[in-house]
Design a protein around this motif. Structure first.
Motif, PDB file in Angstrom:
ATOM      1  N   GLU A  75       0.793  -1.240   0.000  1.00 28.95           N
ATOM      2  CA  GLU A  75       0.000   0.000   0.000  1.00 28.95           C
ATOM      3  C   GLU A  75       0.825   1.289   0.000  1.00 28.95           C
ATOM      4  N   GLY A  76       2.129   1.179  -0.191  1.00 27.07           N
ATOM      5  CA  GLY A  76       2.908   2.392  -0.406  1.00 27.07           C
ATOM      6  C   GLY A  76       3.527   3.006   0.831  1.00 27.07           C
ATOM      7  N   LYS A  77       3.940   2.205   1.799  1.00 29.70           N
ATOM      8  CA  LYS A  77       4.611   2.776   2.968  1.00 29.70           C
ATOM      9  C   LYS A  77       5.929   3.443   2.589  1.00 29.70           C
ATOM     10  N   THR A  78       6.734   2.730   1.771  1.00 32.25           N
ATOM     11  CA  THR A  78       8.018   3.308   1.364  1.00 32.25           C
ATOM     12  C   THR A  78       7.794   4.543   0.509  1.00 32.25           C
ATOM     13  N   THR A  79       6.847   4.471  -0.405  1.00 31.30           N
ATOM     14  CA  THR A  79       6.522   5.631  -1.237  1.00 31.30           C
ATOM     15  C   THR A  79       6.117   6.822  -0.368  1.00 31.30           C
TER      16      THR A  79
ATOM     17  N   VAL B 159      -1.365  10.396  12.327  1.00 25.79           N
ATOM     18  CA  VAL B 159      -1.912  11.061  11.147  1.00 25.79           C
ATOM     19  C   VAL B 159      -2.190   9.992  10.106  1.00 25.79           C
ATOM     20  N   VAL B 160      -3.387   9.970   9.545  1.00 21.33           N
ATOM     21  CA  VAL B 160      -3.713   9.038   8.470  1.00 21.33           C
ATOM     22  C   VAL B 160      -3.309   9.671   7.142  1.00 21.33           C
ATOM     23  N   ALA B 161      -2.541   8.922   6.351  1.00 23.42           N
ATOM     24  CA  ALA B 161      -2.162   9.363   5.010  1.00 23.42           C
ATOM     25  C   ALA B 161      -2.921   8.529   3.995  1.00 23.42           C
ATOM     26  N   ILE B 162      -3.782   9.165   3.215  1.00 25.18           N
ATOM     27  CA  ILE B 162      -4.504   8.455   2.162  1.00 25.18           C
ATOM     28  C   ILE B 162      -3.617   8.457   0.923  1.00 25.18           C
ATOM     29  N   ASN B 163      -2.994   7.318   0.642  1.00 24.32           N
ATOM     30  CA  ASN B 163      -2.093   7.213  -0.506  1.00 24.32           C
ATOM     31  C   ASN B 163      -2.926   7.059  -1.772  1.00 24.32           C
ATOM     32  N   GLU B 164      -2.908   8.079  -2.624  1.00 23.71           N
ATOM     33  CA  GLU B 164      -3.809   8.149  -3.770  1.00 23.71           C
ATOM     34  C   GLU B 164      -3.378   7.225  -4.909  1.00 23.71           C
ATOM     35  N   PHE B 165      -4.359   6.536  -5.494  1.00 22.87           N
ATOM     36  CA  PHE B 165      -4.177   5.763  -6.721  1.00 22.87           C
ATOM     37  C   PHE B 165      -5.038   6.398  -7.817  1.00 22.87           C
ATOM     38  N   PRO B 166      -4.639   6.256  -9.084  1.00 23.49           N
ATOM     39  CA  PRO B 166      -5.411   6.896 -10.174  1.00 23.49           C
ATOM     40  C   PRO B 166      -6.868   6.475 -10.222  1.00 23.49           C
ATOM     41  N   SER B 167      -7.193   5.273  -9.761  1.00 22.95           N
ATOM     42  CA  SER B 167      -8.570   4.776  -9.833  1.00 22.95           C
ATOM     43  C   SER B 167      -9.459   5.310  -8.714  1.00 22.95           C
ATOM     44  N   ASP B 168      -8.882   6.000  -7.722  1.00 20.73           N
ATOM     45  CA  ASP B 168      -9.680   6.498  -6.599  1.00 20.73           C
ATOM     46  C   ASP B 168     -10.628   7.602  -7.062  1.00 20.73           C
ATOM     47  N   THR B 169     -11.840   7.607  -6.510  1.00 18.69           N
ATOM     48  CA  THR B 169     -12.797   8.661  -6.826  1.00 18.69           C
ATOM     49  C   THR B 169     -12.855   9.675  -5.693  1.00 18.69           C
ATOM     50  N   SER B 170     -13.320  10.864  -5.986  1.00 17.11           N
ATOM     51  CA  SER B 170     -13.431  11.909  -4.962  1.00 17.11           C
ATOM     52  C   SER B 170     -14.422  11.497  -3.884  1.00 17.11           C
ATOM     53  N   GLU B 171     -15.460  10.752  -4.262  1.00 16.47           N
ATOM     54  CA  GLU B 171     -16.441  10.291  -3.280  1.00 16.47           C
ATOM     55  C   GLU B 171     -15.792   9.323  -2.288  1.00 16.47           C
TER      56      GLU B 171
ATOM     57  N   ARG C 231      -6.292  13.344  12.586  1.00 15.66           N
ATOM     58  CA  ARG C 231      -5.788  14.118  11.450  1.00 15.66           C
ATOM     59  C   ARG C 231      -5.663  13.207  10.233  1.00 15.66           C
ATOM     60  N   VAL C 232      -6.005  13.732   9.070  1.00 18.14           N
ATOM     61  CA  VAL C 232      -5.922  12.957   7.842  1.00 18.14           C
ATOM     62  C   VAL C 232      -5.439  13.875   6.728  1.00 18.14           C
ATOM     63  N   ALA C 233      -4.629  13.326   5.821  1.00 18.35           N
ATOM     64  CA  ALA C 233      -4.106  14.113   4.707  1.00 18.35           C
ATOM     65  C   ALA C 233      -4.069  13.251   3.460  1.00 18.35           C
ATOM     66  N   LEU C 234      -4.359  13.860   2.329  1.00 18.99           N
ATOM     67  CA  LEU C 234      -4.216  13.190   1.049  1.00 18.99           C
ATOM     68  C   LEU C 234      -2.738  13.204   0.658  1.00 18.99           C
ATOM     69  N   SER C 235      -2.205  12.046   0.296  1.00 21.42           N
ATOM     70  CA  SER C 235      -0.817  11.943  -0.143  1.00 21.42           C
ATOM     71  C   SER C 235      -0.797  11.671  -1.641  1.00 21.42           C
TER      72      SER C 235
END
Length: 556
Positions: free
Chosen positions: A69-73, A375-387, A402-406
């Motif tokens: 899920e992209g921890k290193t990224t 802090v929660v990091a939402i690691n974005e993938f191209p298929s993710d929708t805004s909803e 706390r949450v942030a889009l990565s």
């Protein structure tokens, strides 16, 4: 769209001596491995030993899909983002194992525009640390078998040899083997086994040793076998520990590399988190924390594995303490935990996300038990929708987290600024109060139960008779005060990889136990976990190649 390796190969790397200057190091502090890699000399630690440590940030994750899920990224991107906003930060990562590189993943140096480089070197032989660990391990095995062949003055019982050979490759055929066949000149016939190098005690010792002398002492403490009368035999009894340490004289030094954006990174050691303790070396982490105001490190797989071991083993033994945890979550993994098949993870599905969000809750609850803000990091993938993204944001807001889009995969450090600012807010305004899950003094069985019940959510622990007998034996040998290192599937909070989300009503089964006296913990193998993985039906190795110009291709 460029692949990870194409992005890495297009990067104009800075000479490592220039990267070192950003970390406060001079060229004389480095032992160069070409223009873009270096080991850091022993003298640096002596200079830094009494310097105050900066803040430590631990990056972990929810239970992943098989692709990770992209921890290193996220770790790399967060480090780059810190530099974007003017913060002095250094990253400390694990080295990849050749097993996953040629097996499932095809590369493990981050991804997209949040990678460490030189990517091909890091994923292949790098600076030779893995080979040194393999050689030191197998030297001990060779000396053990030679001792039995040459008269066996220690009276070692060949049926009770517990230290095994290793190699850094997935090879299921070596899990159970017979050696010493072919007559008297070829050794004592006996059953033997192979583990993957990154699951070995020698790897764990490298990552927990404070210096070369501590490393040598720990090597001497490795329990290798028992005598016919049941007495323990250690590596020091075979006089193997000195030669083992000699093989590791360079491998013990942390490696310096850089991110795509020239951020310094210390990369050293690489124990798996599902079958080992999952953290990079103590030396690299401590050095990063003394060279920078903020040190960012990762622990393997989900927080039920890597983060628990980081705190209950690494922090317990060293005094290190994270000031903030970044919990990486993805829409894909939450849908996977909500019951969606791997082939359908790119299809929008908010209902599945709602079903799988309980996995995020479980990890948030667990991190809170350790007393460290998150802090929660939402690691974005191209298929993710805004909803889908908004659902996770609102869920975290409802929990007061706390949450942030990565977006570091697509944008590098620029895509991690929101996350970096949230982490800085925690570091400046929310103090940590680190707590261990259990005390040293309680029995080993109670330590196992503490992890299984409080972190995994199990109802009870079933300890198989052979494992129970070995726990008693370990206690009688005087090692009952050690922490436990649970070997468990990374795909579930339970020991059954098919039970996703936040399972309830299950037991944890401990089928085998082994003492890692040199590393300083007791390994407890649960469920169907294997210490030597196998290659998948279509190994990543089939896509890896080298062209006529000497350029590596196919590493993601």
């Amino acid at each position: 769209m460029l692949t990870d390796i194409e992005i890495a190969q297009a990067c104009k790397m800075q000479p490592i001596v220039e990267v070192a200057k950003k970390a406060g190091l001079e060229s004389d502090d480095l032992e160069l491995y070409g223009k873009y890699k270096a080991k850091i000399s022993d003298d640096v630690w002596k200079r830094l030993e009494n310097k105050k440590e900066g803040k430590l940030v631990l990056v972990t994750a929810i239970n992943p899909t098989p692709a990770g899920e992209g921890k290193t990224t996220t770790t790399v991107g967060l480090g780059q983002a810190m530099h974007k906003i003017g913060k002095n930060a250094i990253i400390a990562l694990r080295e990849p194992s050749l097993g996953p590189v040629f097996g499932i993943k095809g590369g493990a140096a981050g991804g997209g525009y949040a990678q460490v480089v030189p990517m091909e070197d890091i994923n292949l032989h790098f600076t030779g640390d893995m080979h040194a660990i393999t050689a030191a391990n197998n030297l001990l095995c060779a000396m053990l078998d030679n001792h039995m062949q040459q008269g066996n003055s220690l009276n070692i019982d060949p049926r009770r040899v517990i230290f095994t050979r290793v190699m850094d490759m997935n090879d299921r055929t070596l899990r159970n083997i017979t050696i010493g066949l072919g007559g008297k000149a070829n050794g004592i016939p006996r059953e033997d086994h192979f583990m993957i190098t990154v699951a070995s005690e020698v790897m764990a010792i490298l990552c927990l040793a404070s210096d070369i002398q501590d490393l040598k002492k720990r090597f001497g403490d490795i329990l290798v076998a028992y005598t016919y009368s049941g007495e323990p035999v250690y590596a020091r009894d075979l006089n193997a520990h000195g030669a083992m340490a000699a093989l590791m004289k360079d491998a013990i030094k942390p490696n310096l590399i850089q991110t795509l954006e020239g951020t310094p990174c210390l990369m050293h050691g690489g124990p798996f988190a599902n079958i080992a303790h999952g953290c990079n070396s103590v030396q690299a982490t401590r050095m990063a924390a003394r060279l920078a105001d903020i040190a960012i490190t990762e622990a393997g797989f989900g927080a039920d594995l890597g983060a628990e071991k980081f705190i209950d083993i690494k922090c317990r033994k060293t005094g290190l303490a994270p000031s903030c945890v970044v919990l990486v979550a993805t829409v894909r993994a939450l849908k996977y935990n909500g019951g969606v098949a791997k082939t359908d993870l790119n299809t929008p599905n908010v209902e599945a996300l709602k079903n799988g969000i309980c996995n995020l809750d479980a990890h948030l609850d667990n991190i809170a038990k350790f007393g460290v803000p998150c802090v929660v990091a939402i690691n974005e993938f191209p298929s993710d929708t805004s909803e889908e993204m908004e659902f996770i944001r609102q869920h975290c807001a409802g929990r007061g987290v706390r949450v942030a889009l990565s977006e570091v995969f697509a944008k590098g450090g620029e895509g991690g600024i929101e996350l970096a600012e949230k982490v800085i807010d925690v570091l400046e305004n929310e103090p940590a109060n680190l707590k261990m899950l259990y005390e040293d003094e309680i029995p080993l069985v109670e330590k196992i139960e503490a992890v299984a019940k409080n972190i995994y959510g199990a109802d009870k622990v079933n300890i198989m008779p052979a494992a129970a007998k070995e726990l008693d034996n370990i206690t009688k040998l005087g090692f009952g005060n050690l922490p436990v290192c649970m070997a468990k599937t990374q795909y579930s909070l339970s020991d059954d990889q098919t039970r996703l989300g936040r399972p309830t009503g299950f037991d944890i089964t401990v089928r085998s136990v082994r003492l890692a006296a040199g590393a300083g913990f007791v390994v407890c193998e649960t469920g169907a976990i294997m210490t030597m993985p196998g290659l998948p039906k279509l190994p990543a190795a089939e896509k890896i190649d080298i062209d006529e110009t000497g350029k590596i291709v196919g590493l993601f």
